[in-house]
Scaffold this motif. Structure first.
Motif, PDB file in Angstrom:
ATOM      1  N   ALA A   1      38.120  32.626  28.383  1.00  0.00           N
ATOM      2  CA  ALA A   1      38.667  33.422  28.815  1.00  0.00           C
ATOM      3  C   ALA A   1      37.585  34.624  29.170  1.00  0.00           C
ATOM      4  O   ALA A   1      37.036  35.460  27.935  1.00  0.00           O
ATOM      5  CB  ALA A   1      39.949  33.732  28.090  1.00  0.00           C
TER       6      ALA A   1
ATOM      7  N   ARG B   1      41.497  38.216  29.294  1.00  0.00           N
ATOM      8  CA  ARG B   1      42.753  37.458  30.415  1.00  0.00           C
ATOM      9  C   ARG B   1      43.284  36.395  29.592  1.00  0.00           C
ATOM     10  O   ARG B   1      43.554  34.953  30.168  1.00  0.00           O
ATOM     11  CB  ARG B   1      41.635  36.684  31.529  1.00  0.00           C
ATOM     12  CG  ARG B   1      40.843  38.102  32.308  1.00  0.00           C
ATOM     13  CD  ARG B   1      41.484  39.266  32.894  1.00  0.00           C
ATOM     14  NE  ARG B   1      43.270  38.317  33.490  1.00  0.00           N
ATOM     15  CZ  ARG B   1      42.768  37.706  34.575  1.00  0.00           C
ATOM     16  NH1 ARG B   1      41.629  38.528  36.202  1.00  0.00           N
ATOM     17  NH2 ARG B   1      43.626  37.534  35.612  1.00  0.00           N
ATOM     18  N   ARG B   2      42.866  36.061  28.479  1.00  0.00           N
ATOM     19  CA  ARG B   2      43.329  35.090  27.756  1.00  0.00           C
ATOM     20  C   ARG B   2      45.444  34.457  28.279  1.00  0.00           C
ATOM     21  O   ARG B   2      45.238  33.319  28.283  1.00  0.00           O
ATOM     22  CB  ARG B   2      43.467  35.017  26.364  1.00  0.00           C
ATOM     23  CG  ARG B   2      43.437  33.333  25.306  1.00  0.00           C
ATOM     24  CD  ARG B   2      43.858  33.813  23.765  1.00  0.00           C
ATOM     25  NE  ARG B   2      44.618  34.681  23.297  1.00  0.00           N
ATOM     26  CZ  ARG B   2      44.754  34.833  22.014  1.00  0.00           C
ATOM     27  NH1 ARG B   2      44.340  34.391  21.012  1.00  0.00           N
ATOM     28  NH2 ARG B   2      46.115  35.379  21.198  1.00  0.00           N
ATOM     29  N   ASP B   3      45.309  36.135  27.950  1.00  0.00           N
ATOM     30  CA  ASP B   3      46.905  35.102  27.735  1.00  0.00           C
ATOM     31  C   ASP B   3      47.605  34.436  29.403  1.00  0.00           C
ATOM     32  O   ASP B   3      48.308  33.869  29.670  1.00  0.00           O
ATOM     33  CB  ASP B   3      48.276  36.179  27.490  1.00  0.00           C
ATOM     34  CG  ASP B   3      47.386  36.615  25.880  1.00  0.00           C
ATOM     35  OD1 ASP B   3      47.326  35.501  25.645  1.00  0.00           O
ATOM     36  OD2 ASP B   3      48.449  37.628  25.642  1.00  0.00           O
ATOM     37  N   ASP B   4      46.689  35.544  30.352  1.00  0.00           N
ATOM     38  CA  ASP B   4      46.874  34.580  31.789  1.00  0.00           C
ATOM     39  C   ASP B   4      46.122  33.847  31.572  1.00  0.00           C
ATOM     40  O   ASP B   4      47.049  33.155  32.744  1.00  0.00           O
ATOM     41  CB  ASP B   4      46.373  36.316  32.499  1.00  0.00           C
ATOM     42  CG  ASP B   4      46.228  37.902  32.558  1.00  0.00           C
ATOM     43  OD1 ASP B   4      47.448  37.627  32.495  1.00  0.00           O
ATOM     44  OD2 ASP B   4      45.621  38.337  33.182  1.00  0.00           O
ATOM     45  N   LEU B   5      45.449  33.370  31.014  1.00  0.00           N
ATOM     46  CA  LEU B   5      44.589  31.709  31.361  1.00  0.00           C
ATOM     47  C   LEU B   5      46.018  30.885  30.742  1.00  0.00           C
ATOM     48  O   LEU B   5      45.942  29.900  31.330  1.00  0.00           O
ATOM     49  CB  LEU B   5      43.539  31.312  30.939  1.00  0.00           C
ATOM     50  CG  LEU B   5      42.903  30.322  30.887  1.00  0.00           C
ATOM     51  CD1 LEU B   5      42.823  29.863  32.308  1.00  0.00           C
ATOM     52  CD2 LEU B   5      41.601  30.134  29.864  1.00  0.00           C
TER      53      LEU B   5
ATOM     54  N   ALA C   1      49.115  31.377  30.870  1.00  0.00           N
ATOM     55  CA  ALA C   1      49.957  31.692  31.550  1.00  0.00           C
ATOM     56  C   ALA C   1      49.660  30.618  32.527  1.00  0.00           C
ATOM     57  O   ALA C   1      50.919  29.369  33.031  1.00  0.00           O
ATOM     58  CB  ALA C   1      50.556  32.697  32.150  1.00  0.00           C
ATOM     59  N   HIS C   2      48.900  30.504  33.436  1.00  0.00           N
ATOM     60  CA  HIS C   2      48.015  29.568  34.789  1.00  0.00           C
ATOM     61  C   HIS C   2      48.154  27.966  33.664  1.00  0.00           C
ATOM     62  O   HIS C   2      48.246  27.434  34.911  1.00  0.00           O
ATOM     63  CB  HIS C   2      46.802  29.980  34.674  1.00  0.00           C
ATOM     64  CG  HIS C   2      46.512  29.584  35.872  1.00  0.00           C
ATOM     65  ND1 HIS C   2      46.931  29.522  37.370  1.00  0.00           N
ATOM     66  CD2 HIS C   2      45.003  28.572  35.938  1.00  0.00           C
ATOM     67  CE1 HIS C   2      46.327  29.565  37.896  1.00  0.00           C
ATOM     68  NE2 HIS C   2      44.659  28.147  37.516  1.00  0.00           N
TER      69      HIS C   2
ATOM     70  N   ARG D   1      51.143  26.197  33.329  1.00  0.00           N
ATOM     71  CA  ARG D   1      52.681  26.412  34.671  1.00  0.00           C
ATOM     72  C   ARG D   1      52.678  24.557  35.155  1.00  0.00           C
ATOM     73  O   ARG D   1      51.982  24.555  34.783  1.00  0.00           O
ATOM     74  CB  ARG D   1      51.790  27.407  35.932  1.00  0.00           C
ATOM     75  CG  ARG D   1      52.772  27.926  36.972  1.00  0.00           C
ATOM     76  CD  ARG D   1      52.279  28.919  38.206  1.00  0.00           C
ATOM     77  NE  ARG D   1      51.132  28.048  38.274  1.00  0.00           N
ATOM     78  CZ  ARG D   1      50.446  28.627  39.235  1.00  0.00           C
ATOM     79  NH1 ARG D   1      50.775  29.255  39.229  1.00  0.00           N
ATOM     80  NH2 ARG D   1      49.011  27.656  39.807  1.00  0.00           N
TER      81      ARG D   1
ATOM     82  N   GLN E   1      42.037  29.160  41.414  1.00  0.00           N
ATOM     83  CA  GLN E   1      42.938  30.119  40.650  1.00  0.00           C
ATOM     84  C   GLN E   1      42.364  30.763  39.367  1.00  0.00           C
ATOM     85  O   GLN E   1      42.121  31.807  39.020  1.00  0.00           O
ATOM     86  CB  GLN E   1      44.828  29.846  41.293  1.00  0.00           C
ATOM     87  CG  GLN E   1      44.783  29.942  42.254  1.00  0.00           C
ATOM     88  CD  GLN E   1      46.054  29.067  42.428  1.00  0.00           C
ATOM     89  OE1 GLN E   1      47.078  29.353  41.626  1.00  0.00           O
ATOM     90  NE2 GLN E   1      47.157  28.843  43.498  1.00  0.00           N
ATOM     91  N   ALA E   2      42.322  29.903  38.808  1.00  0.00           N
ATOM     92  CA  ALA E   2      41.338  29.717  37.506  1.00  0.00           C
ATOM     93  C   ALA E   2      40.389  30.473  36.483  1.00  0.00           C
ATOM     94  O   ALA E   2      39.774  31.524  35.898  1.00  0.00           O
ATOM     95  CB  ALA E   2      41.561  28.904  36.705  1.00  0.00           C
TER      96      ALA E   2
ATOM     97  N   MET F   1      39.680  34.081  36.128  1.00  0.00           N
ATOM     98  CA  MET F   1      40.271  34.071  34.150  1.00  0.00           C
ATOM     99  C   MET F   1      39.646  33.808  33.316  1.00  0.00           C
ATOM    100  O   MET F   1      39.202  34.083  32.369  1.00  0.00           O
ATOM    101  CB  MET F   1      41.115  33.230  34.087  1.00  0.00           C
ATOM    102  CG  MET F   1      42.497  34.067  35.103  1.00  0.00           C
ATOM    103  SD  MET F   1      44.060  33.349  34.664  1.00  0.00           S
ATOM    104  CE  MET F   1      45.351  33.378  36.892  1.00  0.00           C
TER     105      MET F   1
END
Lengths: 101, 101
Positions: A11, A15-19, A21-22, A25, A76-77, A80
């Motif tokens: 990540a 951005r680990r937690d964003d990744l 979450a992505h 999904r 989108q990823a 991240m």
């Protein structure tokens, strides 16, 4: 033959937690494409996300990468990701939890 | 929290298929110990067996290594192993194939 893809995704800083979450999904497109299992996790390595996937076949996995939903998700990823990757792929040949097919 | 253990096991020369047969031998002890998934496979690397495991918790996985059945199995596998190992462990935090818990 069931195909397994296991890997680490680096990540971008913070951005680990964003990744996570992505990647978690809900995506019914993956099931429709032949994805049987897709577990996402975190561990000891900082800035690293782990994935463990099973697919109906290596071909189904490869074809999934061309689906519009999957291409959009990968795009989108990108911000991240650090670019670091690891892991391996294999063909499943059996399990001690079930009788042979 | 679901725990994932993914790895490669090096096989002694000529013993890869024996190691696969050993690892895929039906074991209800694993299920009873909290093993949710245990897939065994082969891939591009020669003399290498791949494993992908999910357990109810890291503690359940750790405790399983002390079960008589598991200790016997590890002892029986020893002559089939080269000693090379790889892989990683992680805590599962979600999946795109299901809604959040």
């Amino acid at each position: 033959m069931t195909f397994a893809n296991v890997g680490t995704l680096g990540a971008a800083p913070g951005r680990r937690d964003d990744l996570v979450a992505h990647l978690t999904r809900r995506s019914d497109a993956l099931s429709r494409a032949g994805c049987l299992l897709y577990e996402v996790g975190i561990g000891d390595e900082p800035d690293t996300v782990y994935v463990m996937e099973l697919w109906t076949s290596a071909e189904a996995h490869q074809a999934s990468l061309q689906l519009p939903e999957v291409r959009d998700s990968i795009a989108q990823a990108r911000p991240m990701l650090s670019g670091a990757t690891g892991g391996f792929r294999f063909q499943v040949v059996g399990s001690p939890l079930r009788d042979p097919a």
